[in-house]
Design a protein around this motif. Structure first.
Motif, short mmCIF file in Angstrom:
data_model
loop_
_atom_site.label_atom_id
_atom_site.label_comp_id
_atom_site.label_asym_id
_atom_site.label_seq_id
_atom_site.Cartn_x
_atom_site.Cartn_y
_atom_site.Cartn_z
N ALA A 1 -9.56 5.35 -1.83
CA ALA A 1 -9.15 4.43 -2.90
C ALA A 1 -9.61 5.03 -4.22
CB ALA A 1 -9.79 3.06 -2.70
N GLU B 1 0.88 -1.18 0.00
CA GLU B 1 0.00 0.00 0.00
C GLU B 1 0.91 1.23 0.00
OE1 GLU B 1 -4.30 -0.32 2.21
OE2 GLU B 1 -2.57 -0.35 3.50
N SER C 1 -3.15 4.49 -1.71
CA SER C 1 -4.23 4.81 -0.78
C SER C 1 -4.09 6.25 -0.31
CB SER C 1 -4.14 3.87 0.44
OG SER C 1 -5.04 4.29 1.46
N VAL D 1 -6.20 -5.04 -2.74
CA VAL D 1 -5.71 -5.03 -1.36
C VAL D 1 -6.19 -6.30 -0.64
CG1 VAL D 1 -5.93 -3.88 0.88
CG2 VAL D 1 -5.44 -2.53 -1.17
N ASP E 1 -8.96 -1.41 -6.89
CA ASP E 1 -7.83 -1.23 -5.96
C ASP E 1 -8.16 -1.85 -4.60
OD1 ASP E 1 -6.16 -0.03 -7.73
OD2 ASP E 1 -6.27 1.98 -6.87
N SER F 1 1.16 -2.95 -6.26
CA SER F 1 1.09 -1.68 -5.52
C SER F 1 -0.30 -1.05 -5.66
CB SER F 1 2.12 -0.69 -6.06
OG SER F 1 3.41 -1.21 -5.92
#
Ligand code: NAD
Length: 407
Positions: free
Chosen positions: A338, A156, A185, A347, A343, A182
């Motif tokens: 986000a 992150e 955030s 995560v 995304d 990657s």
């Protein structure tokens, strides 16, 4: 000023669990790393453990001896901050304490070359508050690795209010070199992953008090496809980390939902590392075994708090844990923390063991249909209160017949 950053050398501050993995990520990607810890014994042990890991990789045939030697040769101990003044990037991985991190950033800012980037591996702290300790906030960001850092794919990258696009680009390029997935955030407590984890775990803990047992909750979520249920995960992470953090912060220790954790910690049951936690572990084994003593403790704590225990089935466990994730994910999206639902899914798939075949929590919600999710949240709100109030974005997308992915 348009600046580009080329990261050839780095320093890592902290030689604990995370520092060790981060050093290997950098060395494996060809970056020369200098390593600092204020505990020389810790640093010595950490260097030996990195050498052991590379030797193990050679025995497994994953890399050859020449590659192991090259990687190890890129890592060296540094006596103090003055010795690292010329590096291109510093990644700090000391204890999770804002004042300590601010002190380190302030000191480094005065020593490092002006174009050096400064990153923190904090799990949840305010990146802007850390950046404010420096005169280069545009060159400060979060690089949140997951444990074990040299194995877990997720990174992150936390963008502070003043982080420059060039600094962000440099972090993304480094992530790529390290072979990471990657995700950028925004800055909020817990960023994307740990912020969503909070309400998810809260539901799991509440259900313990209302009538369920750890094994039952874990079995339901593992049945759904999670790599680990929340209590097995806490045993791996260490139940004592949050316990100590609550103790240090002087708040949160009285909340009903942490009383089982508190009792386990008072008994020295910190999780896998101490052989006992929510489960029992035989010496040298990571196999989580059901422990009737823990069920007795759960019963005692919940009855002591005045709960009338009831049967809680796997449907309710899944409903509450998954909808808690989705609703928080929607808030993260509507606040712009986000950039996309994808995304958030990345995560959860790469950092939290969410089942790959379900595509991530937001993709799962889209498959259910957001109108359906909206109704289900409203039903929970009626039964259990306003913590279930649907995120505004869910109502809006549901009314348009859209999903998170259409945004
Ligand atoms: P750890 O306790 O294993 O290691 C911390 C290290 O920092 C120790 O070796 C200690 O000697 C060193 N240290 C402390 N103060 C120092 C100072 N002033 N100067 C130099 N070294 C100092 O901690 P960890 O689990 O590696 O966590 C480090 C950071 O990473 C924390 O911010 C934590 O929240 C974050 N994090 C941890 C995990 C995890 O699963 N452990 C995951 C992601 C992020």
């Amino acid at each position: 000023m348009s600046q580009t950053y080329d990261i050839k050398t780095a320093a890592v501050i902290g030689a604990g669990t995370m520092g060790r993995g981060i050093v290997m990520c950098l060395a494996n990607a060809g970056v020369t790393v200098q390593w600092v810890d204020n505990n020389p014994q810790m640093l010595e042990q950490a260097l030996a453990s990195v050498a052991d890991t590379y030797a193990h990789n050679v025995r497994q045939g994953r890399i050859d001896q020449a590659e192991a030697d090259a990687r190890l040769a890129r890592v060296s101990a540094a006596a103090d901050y003055a010795a690292i003044r010329n590096v291109d990037l510093v990644i700090e991985a000391v204890y999770e304490n804002l004042e300590l991190k601010q002190k380190i950033f302030r000191e480094l800012d005065g020593l490092l070359k002006p174009e050096a980037l400064l990153a923190s591996n904090t799990s949840a702290l305010d990146i802007d508050a850390i950046a404010a300790a420096t005169k280069r906030p545009e060159q400060v960001l979060g690089l949140h690795f997951f444990s074990p850092a040299h194995i877990m794919k997720l990174l992150e990258i936390v963008r502070g209010a003043q982080t420059s696009p060039a600094a962000l680009q440099a972090a993304l390029a480094l992530g790529k070199r390290m072979g990471k997935v990657s995700v950028v955030s925004g800055n909020c407590h817990g960023f994307i992953g740990n912020r969503m984890l909070h309400p998810y775990v809260l539901e799991a803990r509440k259900m313990l008090l209302e009538g369920a047992y750890p094994q039952q909750i874990d079995a339901a979520l593992q049945g759904f496809g999670f790599a680990m249920g929340p209590f097995r995960m806490y045993d791996v992470v260490g139940i004592d980390l949050e316990w100590r953090a609550r103790e240090l912060a002087g708040k949160g220790q009285d909340a009903p939902q942490v009383q089982v954790d508190n009792r386990l910690c008072e008994m020295g049951r910190f999780g896998q590392k101490s052989g006992n936690g929510y489960y029992h572990y035989e010496p040298g084994s990571r196999q989580a075994e059901h422990d009737p003593q823990v069920d007795a403790l759960v019963l005692q704590v919940s009855e002591g708090l005045g709960f009338q225990r009831r049967e809680i089935g796997p449907e309710e466990i899944l409903e509450r844990c998954l909808l808690a994730l989705v609703n928080e994910g929607a808030k993260i999206l509507q606040e712009g923390i986000a950039e996309s639902a994808r995304d958030i899914d990345l995560v959860y798939l790469n950092g939290y063991g969410f089942p790959a075949d379900k595509g991530g929590p937001m993709a799962w919600a889209d498959q259910q249909g957001l109108a359906d999710i909206h109704q289900r949240l409203l039903a929970l709100q009626t039964r259990q209160g306003d913590q279930w109030k649907p995120a505004r974005l869910i109502g809006e997308l549901a009314a348009q017949g859209k999903g998170f992915a259409d945004r």
